[in-house]
Design a protein around this motif. Structure first.
Motif, PDB file in Angstrom:
ATOM      1  N   THR A 187      -6.714   3.556   3.206  1.00 57.89           N
ATOM      2  CA  THR A 187      -7.586   3.807   1.961  1.00 57.89           C
ATOM      3  C   THR A 187      -9.014   3.348   2.156  1.00 57.89           C
ATOM      4  N   VAL A 206      -5.543   0.268  -4.393  1.00 54.01           N
ATOM      5  CA  VAL A 206      -4.924   1.326  -5.173  1.00 54.01           C
ATOM      6  C   VAL A 206      -4.217   0.770  -6.429  1.00 54.01           C
ATOM      7  N   ALA A 235      -1.899  -3.618  -8.796  1.00 52.52           N
ATOM      8  CA  ALA A 235      -2.619  -2.939  -7.833  1.00 52.52           C
ATOM      9  C   ALA A 235      -2.265  -3.447  -6.415  1.00 52.52           C
ATOM     10  N   LEU A 255       0.751   3.996  -3.051  1.00 48.56           N
ATOM     11  CA  LEU A 255       0.336   5.403  -2.643  1.00 48.56           C
ATOM     12  C   LEU A 255       1.378   6.480  -2.758  1.00 48.56           C
ATOM     13  N   MET A 285       0.998  -1.247   0.030  1.00 50.78           N
ATOM     14  CA  MET A 285       0.111  -0.019  -0.048  1.00 50.78           C
ATOM     15  C   MET A 285       0.894   1.429   0.058  1.00 50.78           C
ATOM     16  N   SER A 340       1.271   7.265  -6.395  1.00 51.81           N
ATOM     17  CA  SER A 340       0.041   7.904  -6.770  1.00 51.81           C
ATOM     18  C   SER A 340       0.261   9.553  -6.233  1.00 51.81           C
ATOM     19  N   TYR A 341       0.795   9.629  -5.300  1.00 49.15           N
ATOM     20  CA  TYR A 341       0.763  10.905  -4.633  1.00 49.15           C
ATOM     21  C   TYR A 341       2.048  11.855  -4.555  1.00 49.15           C
TER      22      TYR A 341
END
Length: 334
Positions: free
Chosen positions: A163, A168, A259, A106, A102, A109-110
């Motif tokens: 999440t 994700v 994912a 993440l 995770m 993604s960010y």
């Protein structure tokens, strides 16, 4: 009447005794915990049995499939070998893997859509959990079984919370290719990462000062302490290594799945501990080797693969793996 025993009769009595003695020595050699002779035989028997039982078993594609399926367990089990040799245990590796995956997803993604950022976040998260396990175990003198049982729950809960239980999605193609779906000279990258972890584990455990300190800390902590070995530091580093390898396994799993999911690999601890103990690592510390761990993982992976091809239920597979752990502990008990 002559009661003396003839030389022929004596020879006939001695010969069976010598054979029984040689048989006992051979059995001890095969079953001793620090050599993989019995594992080689068990692995060969599995290959022969399943090759006759299933026409699809004996193929290159199926062997590569076994390698991919056992990659996660093998990578994490390398780190667990260090922890168990140091006379500790880590029950949180499955939850650490989920949380690390995770964190990697993440971060990409960010923070930045870069595979290096994802790799650092994933492996770093695993190392942090491992460090927490080590510090709580060694600094507060809490048994590692209880500490890692707590972090097992906490890490899994955190992975679910960040999440709100949603996966994700990973869209970085480089990350997927490097850790999940690529190949190196025809070898799938999950297998390549497994081989890299095995080679690094062998060098670190068997050819470094740190490895000798791990054996000393688990074999005889009192003697190791009087020899000047910092048992707290050495054992904590073993936990950190295990967490980092769980992070690496998380990258492999996330890349293969495209994912990161917070509910993955529940029960991974069973497979990892079974692989390590089956590979000759004593749960009482001080004994074990990386090659045996890899072989134990391959045996369990081959067993799972063969049982699936034969249509055996997953519940029975769990029973078999539990029996393997009990048998391995019985053979490695000092």
């Amino acid at each position: 009447m002559n009661d003396s025993v003839s030389p022929l009769t004596t020879g006939q009595q001695v010969l069976p005794q010598q054979r029984r003695s040689r048989g006992r020595r051979l059995a001890q050699l095969l079953l001793q915990g620090d050599r993989p002779y019995a594992l080689y035989i068990a692995f060969a028997i599995l290959l022969v049995v399943f090759s006759f039982a299933s026409p699809w078993f004996l193929s290159i594609d199926n062997f590569l499939n076994i390698g991919r399926q056992t990659a996660l367990v093998s990578i994490v089990a390398i780190g667990m070998t260090f922890v168990i040799i140091a006379r500790q245990i880590d029950l949180s590796v499955g939850s650490t893997l989920a949380l690390s995956g995770m964190a990697a997803a993440l971060a990409m993604s960010y923070v930045g859509d870069n595979w290096i950022i994802g790799a650092i976040a994933g492996i770093g998260t695993g190392a942090i959990v491992g460090a927490l396990n080590g510090v709580l175990t060694m600094r507060l003198n809490i048994p590692s079984f209880l500490v890692t049982l707590g972090t097992l729950s906490a890490a899994r809960g955190l992975a679910l919370m960040v999440t709100t239980t949603r996966p994700v999605i990973i869209t970085n193609d480089a990350f997927v290719a490097i850790f999940g779906e690529g190949s190196i000279f025809g070898v799938p990258v999950p297998i390549a990462w497994t081989l890299l972890a095995v080679i690094a584990g062998i060098l670190l455990l068997h050819y470094s000062v740190f490895g000798r300190q791990i054996y000393a800390a688990g074999g005889n902590p009192t003697a190791a302490l009087y020899s000047g070995i910092n048992i707290r530091r050495v054992t904590t580093l073993a936990f950190v290594l295990t967490g980092a390898l769980a992070g690496l396994a998380a990258l492999v799993l996330s890349a293969r799945s495209h994912a990161a999911r917070p509910d993955v690999v529940q029960g991974l601890e069973l497979d990892v501990i079974a692989s390590v103990t089956l590979g000759g690592c004593s749960l009482f510390g001080g004994r074990g080797f990386v090659l045996g761990t890899l072989l134990g993982s391959l045996i369990i992976g081959t067993l799972n693969n063969g049982l699936v091809l034969l249509g055996v239920s997953s519940s029975l597979q769990l029973v078999i793996k539990g029996a393997i752990i009990v048998a391995a502990v019985a053979f490695t008990k000092k």
